[in-house]
Design a protein around this motif. Structure first.
Motif, mmCIF file in Angstrom:
data_model
loop_
_atom_site.group_PDB
_atom_site.id
_atom_site.type_symbol
_atom_site.label_atom_id
_atom_site.label_comp_id
_atom_site.label_asym_id
_atom_site.label_seq_id
_atom_site.Cartn_x
_atom_site.Cartn_y
_atom_site.Cartn_z
ATOM 1 N N GLU A 17 80.174 95.610 -11.532
ATOM 2 C CA GLU A 17 79.782 94.879 -10.339
ATOM 3 C C GLU A 17 79.002 93.617 -10.674
ATOM 4 N N ARG A 18 78.520 93.518 -11.899
ATOM 5 C CA ARG A 18 77.778 92.329 -12.321
ATOM 6 C C ARG A 18 78.560 91.606 -13.419
ATOM 7 N N ARG A 19 79.868 91.552 -13.233
ATOM 8 C CA ARG A 19 80.743 90.938 -14.230
ATOM 9 C C ARG A 19 81.396 89.695 -13.637
ATOM 10 N N ARG A 20 81.432 88.629 -14.416
ATOM 11 C CA ARG A 20 82.062 87.396 -13.972
ATOM 12 C C ARG A 20 83.010 86.897 -15.052
ATOM 13 N N GLN A 21 84.139 86.371 -14.617
ATOM 14 C CA GLN A 21 85.064 85.725 -15.536
ATOM 15 C C GLN A 21 84.956 84.220 -15.373
ATOM 16 N N ILE A 22 84.795 83.535 -16.480
ATOM 17 C CA ILE A 22 84.631 82.083 -16.479
ATOM 18 C C ILE A 22 85.739 81.499 -17.347
ATOM 19 N N VAL A 23 86.654 80.757 -16.745
ATOM 20 C CA VAL A 23 87.772 80.159 -17.464
ATOM 21 C C VAL A 23 87.415 78.725 -17.827
ATOM 22 N N LEU A 57 81.253 90.373 -28.786
ATOM 23 C CA LEU A 57 80.161 90.584 -27.836
ATOM 24 C C LEU A 57 78.906 89.888 -28.345
ATOM 25 N N TRP A 58 78.326 89.074 -27.483
ATOM 26 C CA TRP A 58 77.093 88.332 -27.805
ATOM 27 C C TRP A 58 76.029 88.758 -26.808
ATOM 28 N N ASP A 59 75.042 89.489 -27.282
ATOM 29 C CA ASP A 59 73.989 90.020 -26.405
ATOM 30 C C ASP A 59 72.815 89.052 -26.369
ATOM 31 N N SER A 66 68.528 93.762 -15.428
ATOM 32 C CA SER A 66 69.808 93.722 -14.709
ATOM 33 C C SER A 66 70.686 92.618 -15.272
ATOM 34 N N PRO A 67 71.166 92.774 -16.495
ATOM 35 C CA PRO A 67 71.936 91.686 -17.127
ATOM 36 C C PRO A 67 73.287 91.467 -16.466
ATOM 37 N N TRP A 68 73.812 90.265 -16.635
ATOM 38 C CA TRP A 68 75.157 89.919 -16.213
ATOM 39 C C TRP A 68 76.096 90.014 -17.409
ATOM 40 N N LEU A 69 77.313 90.445 -17.165
ATOM 41 C CA LEU A 69 78.347 90.443 -18.200
ATOM 42 C C LEU A 69 79.279 89.274 -17.909
ATOM 43 N N LEU A 70 79.278 88.279 -18.776
ATOM 44 C CA LEU A 70 80.066 87.067 -18.594
ATOM 45 C C LEU A 70 81.230 87.080 -19.576
ATOM 46 N N ASP A 71 82.435 87.000 -19.052
ATOM 47 C CA ASP A 71 83.638 86.939 -19.875
ATOM 48 C C ASP A 71 84.147 85.498 -19.887
ATOM 49 N N PHE A 72 83.954 84.803 -20.996
ATOM 50 C CA PHE A 72 84.463 83.446 -21.138
ATOM 51 C C PHE A 72 85.905 83.516 -21.648
ATOM 52 N N LEU A 73 86.822 82.974 -20.887
ATOM 53 C CA LEU A 73 88.240 82.967 -21.249
ATOM 54 C C LEU A 73 88.654 81.532 -21.537
ATOM 55 N N GLY A 74 89.082 81.286 -22.765
ATOM 56 C CA GLY A 74 89.523 79.951 -23.141
ATOM 57 C C GLY A 74 91.027 79.830 -23.036
ATOM 58 N N MET A 95 79.675 87.964 -23.106
ATOM 59 C CA MET A 95 78.266 87.701 -23.338
ATOM 60 C C MET A 95 77.414 88.413 -22.299
ATOM 61 N N LEU A 96 76.406 89.118 -22.753
ATOM 62 C CA LEU A 96 75.423 89.708 -21.855
ATOM 63 C C LEU A 96 74.323 88.683 -21.632
ATOM 64 N N GLY A 97 74.186 88.238 -20.394
ATOM 65 C CA GLY A 97 73.210 87.211 -20.063
ATOM 66 C C GLY A 97 72.098 87.732 -19.185
ATOM 67 N N MET A 98 70.998 87.018 -19.173
ATOM 68 C CA MET A 98 69.838 87.421 -18.386
ATOM 69 C C MET A 98 70.072 87.140 -16.900
ATOM 70 N N CYS A 99 69.468 87.968 -16.060
ATOM 71 C CA CYS A 99 69.586 87.772 -14.610
ATOM 72 C C CYS A 99 68.660 86.670 -14.123
ATOM 73 N N ARG A 100 67.585 86.385 -14.895
ATOM 74 C CA ARG A 100 66.608 85.335 -14.583
ATOM 75 C C ARG A 100 65.757 85.645 -13.358
ATOM 76 N N ARG A 101 65.736 86.902 -12.933
ATOM 77 C CA ARG A 101 64.960 87.263 -11.751
ATOM 78 C C ARG A 101 64.007 88.432 -11.982
ATOM 79 N N CYS A 102 64.318 89.298 -12.932
ATOM 80 C CA CYS A 102 63.457 90.454 -13.173
ATOM 81 C C CYS A 102 62.200 90.007 -13.938
#
Length: 298
Positions: A17-23, A57-59, A66-74, A95-102
């Motif tokens: 639910e906290r996963r995003r795909q970035i093309v 995987l880059w943590d 509450s990290p975000w899971l970002l999938d960078f697709l080239g 990449m596991l990224g910070m939520c920047r809110r906690c």
């Protein structure tokens, strides 16, 4: 290639639910993968699905709750190779990224910008600590402008979303303040050196970092550090006073031993609304610790 316990993949599955795909263009993602490899990224194979392709995987979540899971697709792309072109297939990076809110993320952000501000103070000839306030009437006008710019649906926004839009309007005032200050400083420098303004030192020698704080009345004000890097481009206090026309101001000369960077950055650990505004590559100078090097921008 590392074959890790299936628990790490179970953790990634829970982040659906906290996963995003970035093309992005393949060349950009390939460059980011190079940074990931150099910074501790691991190429992992899933023991639950042996036939699946390995995942890089880059943590970078640190201690985020509450990290975000970002999938960078080239996207696949051509790479020029003499004497012909070679087709490069799609590349991927998770990449596991910070939520920047906690709370851990806010504490890290406070430490990061405090460190960068201290570096800027240490290399600057002089540093001004500035307080820029708003008259209530001006802030009401900025709130009205934000509502008009957003249009229909303003009433459906949360308080935090409205506040972010109003602060964006106030950010334009801060940007114009710096434009006016740099122009006036160049004019003063040109007069002192006896040259035309176009031949005066570049205004990039004046750098800044600012954060917002809210008064009990709800009206925001800015705290800022303004650094003079170029000795030929000094900033007089009168120029600072004249450049801000929206309310009360206060300016003091400080250095890194005064604790001004820590005082400024403490507001960043209180809430996620407090946005940092800073000059390009703020804190990026020779001798900067590797941990503070910025990521490639997309």
């Amino acid at each position: 290639m590392a074959v890790l316990d299936a628990r790490i993949f179970e953790r990634l599955a829970r982040l659906a639910e906290r996963r995003r795909q970035i093309v992005r263009p393949g060349a950009d993602v390939a460059a980011l993968r190079s940074v990931a490899y150099a910074s501790g990224g691991e190429l992992l194979s899933n023991p639950m699905v042996p036939e699946a392709a390995p995942v890089l995987l880059w943590d970078r979540s640190r201690r985020c709750l509450s990290p975000w899971l970002l999938d960078f697709l080239g996207e696949g792309h051509f790479r020029e190779v003499t004497p012909s072109e070679t087709w490069q297939p799609m590349v991927q990076l998770s990449m596991l990224g910070m939520c920047r809110r906690c709370p851990p993320c806010l504490r890290f952000r406070s430490w990061l910008w405090s460190t960068r501000a201290a570096i800027e103070c240490s290399v600057a000839n002089r540093t001004w600590f500035c307080t820029l306030t708003y008259r209530p009437s001006v802030f009401l006008l900025r709130s009205y402008q934000a509502e008009q710019r957003y249009g229909a649906g303003w009433s459906s926004l949360s308080h935090e979303e409205r506040l972010s839009l109003v602060l964006a309007e106030c950010g334009r005032d801060l940007r114009l303040f710096m434009v006016q200050l740099r122009a006036d400083a160049r004019r003063d420098a040109a007069a002192a050196l006896g040259v035309a303004k176009r031949n005066a030192p570049s205004a990039t020698g004046i750098r800044q970092m600012s954060v917002v704080e809210f008064h009990q009345s709800g009206v925001p004000h800015f705290h800022a550090l303004i650094h003079e890097r170029d000795p030929l481009l000094p900033v007089r206090k009168r120029l600072l006073v004249d450049a801000w026309r929206h309310g009360f101001t206060k300016f003091n000369l400080v250095d890194e031993s005064d604790g001004a960077p820590r005082y400024l950055s403490k507001y960043l650990s209180k809430d996620a609304v407090s946005r940092v505004r800073a000059s390009p590559r703020y804190g990026q100078v020779e001798g900067l610790p590797e941990a503070l090097e910025p990521l490639p921008k997309f």
